[in-house]
Design a protein around this motif. Structure first.
Motif, PDB file in Angstrom:
ATOM      1  N   ARG A   3      64.556 -10.824  13.247  1.00 58.24           N
ATOM      2  CA  ARG A   3      64.405 -11.021  11.647  1.00 58.24           C
ATOM      3  C   ARG A   3      64.055  -9.509  11.347  1.00 58.24           C
ATOM      4  O   ARG A   3      64.691  -8.854  10.320  1.00 58.24           O
ATOM      5  CB  ARG A   3      63.268 -11.640  11.447  1.00 58.24           C
ATOM      6  CG  ARG A   3      63.140 -11.869   9.810  1.00 58.24           C
ATOM      7  CD  ARG A   3      61.982 -12.934   9.480  1.00 58.24           C
ATOM      8  NE  ARG A   3      61.680 -12.747   8.313  1.00 58.24           N
ATOM      9  CZ  ARG A   3      62.365 -13.627   7.261  1.00 58.24           C
ATOM     10  NH1 ARG A   3      63.330 -14.443   7.601  1.00 58.24           N
ATOM     11  NH2 ARG A   3      62.048 -13.649   6.056  1.00 58.24           N
ATOM     12  N   TYR A   6      67.219  -6.957  11.714  1.00 56.93           N
ATOM     13  CA  TYR A   6      68.349  -7.168  10.840  1.00 56.93           C
ATOM     14  C   TYR A   6      67.937  -6.824   9.290  1.00 56.93           C
ATOM     15  O   TYR A   6      68.684  -6.282   8.597  1.00 56.93           O
ATOM     16  CB  TYR A   6      69.096  -8.478  10.689  1.00 56.93           C
ATOM     17  CG  TYR A   6      68.510  -9.602  10.650  1.00 56.93           C
ATOM     18  CD1 TYR A   6      68.301 -10.615  11.176  1.00 56.93           C
ATOM     19  CD2 TYR A   6      68.212  -9.935   9.335  1.00 56.93           C
ATOM     20  CE1 TYR A   6      67.585 -12.119  11.184  1.00 56.93           C
ATOM     21  CE2 TYR A   6      67.365 -11.269   8.885  1.00 56.93           C
ATOM     22  CZ  TYR A   6      67.341 -12.158   9.761  1.00 56.93           C
ATOM     23  OH  TYR A   6      66.607 -13.401   9.184  1.00 56.93           O
ATOM     24  N   ILE A   7      66.669  -7.122   9.038  1.00 56.16           N
ATOM     25  CA  ILE A   7      66.187  -6.638   7.742  1.00 56.16           C
ATOM     26  C   ILE A   7      65.979  -5.048   7.588  1.00 56.16           C
ATOM     27  O   ILE A   7      66.491  -4.586   6.537  1.00 56.16           O
ATOM     28  CB  ILE A   7      64.576  -7.235   7.500  1.00 56.16           C
ATOM     29  CG1 ILE A   7      64.700  -8.869   7.107  1.00 56.16           C
ATOM     30  CG2 ILE A   7      63.997  -6.613   6.128  1.00 56.16           C
ATOM     31  CD1 ILE A   7      63.560  -9.446   6.992  1.00 56.16           C
ATOM     32  N   THR A  10      69.493  -3.823   7.312  1.00 57.61           N
ATOM     33  CA  THR A  10      70.139  -3.761   6.050  1.00 57.61           C
ATOM     34  C   THR A  10      69.497  -2.898   5.099  1.00 57.61           C
ATOM     35  O   THR A  10      70.013  -2.466   4.167  1.00 57.61           O
ATOM     36  CB  THR A  10      69.708  -5.289   5.551  1.00 57.61           C
ATOM     37  OG1 THR A  10      70.293  -6.476   6.484  1.00 57.61           O
ATOM     38  CG2 THR A  10      70.437  -5.616   4.278  1.00 57.61           C
ATOM     39  N   ALA A 162      75.379  -5.042   0.353  1.00 56.50           N
ATOM     40  CA  ALA A 162      74.114  -5.718   0.597  1.00 56.50           C
ATOM     41  C   ALA A 162      74.296  -6.701   1.647  1.00 56.50           C
ATOM     42  O   ALA A 162      73.636  -7.071   2.481  1.00 56.50           O
ATOM     43  CB  ALA A 162      73.074  -5.781  -0.334  1.00 56.50           C
ATOM     44  N   ILE A 163      75.152  -7.842   1.046  1.00 59.91           N
ATOM     45  CA  ILE A 163      75.530  -8.942   1.642  1.00 59.91           C
ATOM     46  C   ILE A 163      76.040  -8.878   2.912  1.00 59.91           C
ATOM     47  O   ILE A 163      75.746  -9.518   3.802  1.00 59.91           O
ATOM     48  CB  ILE A 163      76.149  -9.921   0.666  1.00 59.91           C
ATOM     49  CG1 ILE A 163      75.382 -10.313  -0.764  1.00 59.91           C
ATOM     50  CG2 ILE A 163      76.784 -11.107   1.441  1.00 59.91           C
ATOM     51  CD1 ILE A 163      76.069 -10.985  -1.671  1.00 59.91           C
ATOM     52  N   CYS A 165      76.238  -6.242   4.741  1.00 63.46           N
ATOM     53  CA  CYS A 165      75.289  -5.271   5.638  1.00 63.46           C
ATOM     54  C   CYS A 165      74.351  -6.450   6.433  1.00 63.46           C
ATOM     55  O   CYS A 165      73.965  -6.102   7.464  1.00 63.46           O
ATOM     56  CB  CYS A 165      74.503  -4.395   5.125  1.00 63.46           C
ATOM     57  SG  CYS A 165      75.322  -2.828   4.659  1.00 63.46           S
ATOM     58  N   PHE A 166      73.877  -7.394   5.543  1.00 61.55           N
ATOM     59  CA  PHE A 166      72.800  -8.329   5.954  1.00 61.55           C
ATOM     60  C   PHE A 166      73.370  -9.167   6.949  1.00 61.55           C
ATOM     61  O   PHE A 166      73.158  -9.598   7.937  1.00 61.55           O
ATOM     62  CB  PHE A 166      72.402  -9.202   4.782  1.00 61.55           C
ATOM     63  CG  PHE A 166      71.295 -10.319   5.201  1.00 61.55           C
ATOM     64  CD1 PHE A 166      70.187  -9.832   5.235  1.00 61.55           C
ATOM     65  CD2 PHE A 166      71.696 -11.701   5.435  1.00 61.55           C
ATOM     66  CE1 PHE A 166      69.102 -10.709   5.763  1.00 61.55           C
ATOM     67  CE2 PHE A 166      70.813 -12.580   5.499  1.00 61.55           C
ATOM     68  CZ  PHE A 166      69.593 -12.183   5.913  1.00 61.55           C
ATOM     69  N   SER A 169      74.316  -7.097  10.171  1.00 63.01           N
ATOM     70  CA  SER A 169      72.970  -6.573  10.646  1.00 63.01           C
ATOM     71  C   SER A 169      72.537  -7.872  11.548  1.00 63.01           C
ATOM     72  O   SER A 169      71.769  -7.792  12.501  1.00 63.01           O
ATOM     73  CB  SER A 169      72.063  -6.101   9.807  1.00 63.01           C
ATOM     74  OG  SER A 169      72.350  -5.401   9.190  1.00 63.01           O
ATOM     75  N   LYS A 170      72.471  -9.068  11.025  1.00 62.53           N
ATOM     76  CA  LYS A 170      72.024 -10.344  11.565  1.00 62.53           C
ATOM     77  C   LYS A 170      72.952 -10.588  12.966  1.00 62.53           C
ATOM     78  O   LYS A 170      72.262 -10.813  13.899  1.00 62.53           O
ATOM     79  CB  LYS A 170      72.334 -11.407  10.546  1.00 62.53           C
ATOM     80  CG  LYS A 170      71.369 -12.773  11.219  1.00 62.53           C
ATOM     81  CD  LYS A 170      71.350 -13.880   9.889  1.00 62.53           C
ATOM     82  CE  LYS A 170      70.480 -14.914  10.420  1.00 62.53           C
ATOM     83  NZ  LYS A 170      70.387 -15.929   9.357  1.00 62.53           N
TER      84      LYS A 170
END
Length: 439
Positions: A3, A6-7, A10, A162-163, A165-166, A169-170
């Protein structure tokens, strides 16, 4: 962990995107401003090629077509014509930057907030052949107005990125952590799970540390079991003989012998406890000890003198071959004494009647060597790699008979490690053993 990864990934992506968008917006605005000024120059050049500029702009030119403001100024700075304002209310323009520059150099430009129209305007002025100044101006929105106009597009773009990348990244965080999770679930496997080349050294380190900790835990468990067993024997002996004396079951003639056995077991118990304490201290020392200049020869001389009586008791001859210059080393004196004593004591214990122990200290190239050699019972080849383990005995019956704790060589090994010394052993059955400590 995933968590956080990826946060943060992002967050970094969004910050970098905002930075990139800001740089892009300001870059494009500067390019746009330069293009506006070029357009103004073009308009001036077109008007400059028209005969009777003043008459032309008054009658035929419509500045609203390109949102332009046309101004004609005489050599004194008085306004002769302005397409957007009443010239009667306008002040003298001779001190305007673009006008001063045009009068001096033939052309000038400026960007400012107009006192007349109260708007940010780009100005370009050029001196005509008749000495008059032709100035063309155009209103341009400020950079903040420019950003405000495209703000909805920027916000939509930012949200979309952002979406993306999120999600990315996850997925990346999951793939990055997956090998570590697999390792955590299979720590006892011999080989590290196949993973990225970049983090393989890290996983190998964790795996090796786990194996080392597991080995250490097993050694401690075995050590605890061995300690319990070794302590139990003399304690049982002491308890048994004491009970016989206490209950009166021991005959008068046996009491003295039982007391002797109690004394012998208590000495063995005391020796065992001292060795255990010393090993525990060596385990946590990690090289942190006081050192001084120690003469290996002097310590060997003292040790041989102390053990002379013990050697005679076992019908063993002990002698020393001294190093002429003393063979001085940086070491902890008490520990060096312990090494020499334990090696010599073992050589005496596990010897033959009329046997010999030769202690020697000498130099060999850059090394100083302590060597203890005997012509005793020797050590089987398969046993030689184990003799420095705690409580390991080649001849258990002989060891207990002679009062050995099984910890002497383990202590020697630890002290040697603390001094970065190397131990070599050479032994043959019924021929003898040679142990060298190389400093």
């Amino acid at each position: 962990m995933k968590r956080k990864i990826y946060i943060r990934m992002t967050l970094v992506s969004v910050i970098m995107m905002l930075f990139t968008m800001s740089v892009t917006v300001f870059t494009f605005y500067n390019l746009f401003s330069e293009q506006v000024m070029e357009d103004l120059k073009t308009h001036v050049h077109i008007l400059n090629t028209t005969e009777a500029v003043l008459q032309y702009v008054e009658k035929d030119f419509d500045p609203k077509i390109d949102n332009l403001r046309i101004t004609v100024i005489d050599t004194k700075g008085d306004v002769l014509y302005d397409s957007n304002a009443d010239i009667g209310t306008m002040d003298n323009h001779v001190n305007r930057p673009e006008i001063k520059e045009a009068l001096e150099h033939g052309h000038g430009e400026a960007t400012r907030k107009s006192d007349t129209l109260d708007k940010t305007t780009y100005y370009y002025a050029e001196k005509l052949e008749n000495g008059q100044i032709l100035r063309v101006a155009k209103e341009v929105v400020s950079v903040w107005q420019f950003i405000f106009k495209i703000l909805p597009i920027l916000i939509m773009e930012l949200l979309l990125v952002a979406i993306i990348c999120f999600i990315v990244s996850k997925l990346l965080a999951k793939r990055l952590v997956e090998p570590i999770e697999q390792l955590a679930q299979n720590m006892d496997e011999e080989e590290v799970t196949e993973t990225y080349e970049e983090i393989k050294p890290f996983l190998n380190k964790i795996h090796s540390q786990h194996k080392a900790l597991k080995k250490s835990a097993n050694m401690r468990q075995d050590f605890t079991a061995n300690v319990s067993h070794e302590l139990k024997t003399p304690l049982a002996s002491i308890s048994g003989y004491a009970e016989l004396i206490e209950t009166g079951m021991a005959k008068e003639e046996d009491i003295c012998r039982f007391a002797g056995e109690i004394h012998k077991s208590s000495l063995r118990l005391l020796s065992l406890i001292n060795d255990i304490i010393e090993l525990s201290e060596l385990d946590v020392m990690n090289g942190q000890m006081s050192k001084t200049k120690v003469s290996l020869t002097d310590e060997a001389v003292n040790c041989v003198e102390i053990l002379q009586m013990n050697a005679e008791k076992h019908n063993v001859n002990i002698s020393l071959d001294k190093c002429e210059d003393g063979c001085v080393i940086d070491a902890n004196q008490d520990m060096i004494q312990e090494i020499i004593y334990n090696l010599c004591d073992n050589a005496i214990r596990y010897n033959k009647p009329e046997g010999n122990v030769w202690v020697s200290v000498f130099r060999e190239k850059d090394n100083i060597i302590l060597q203890v050699r005997d012509n005793g019972i020797g050590i089987p080849e398969k046993e030689q790699q184990h003799i420095f383990e705690r409580f390991y005995r080649v001849d258990k019956a002989r060891s207990k008979k002679t009062g050995g704790t099984g910890l002497g060589l383990a202590i020697v090994k630890h002290i040697a490690e603390q001094h970065n010394a190397e131990i070599k052993i050479e032994s043959y059955i019924n021929e003898g053993t040679t142990i060298s400590v190389i400093f």
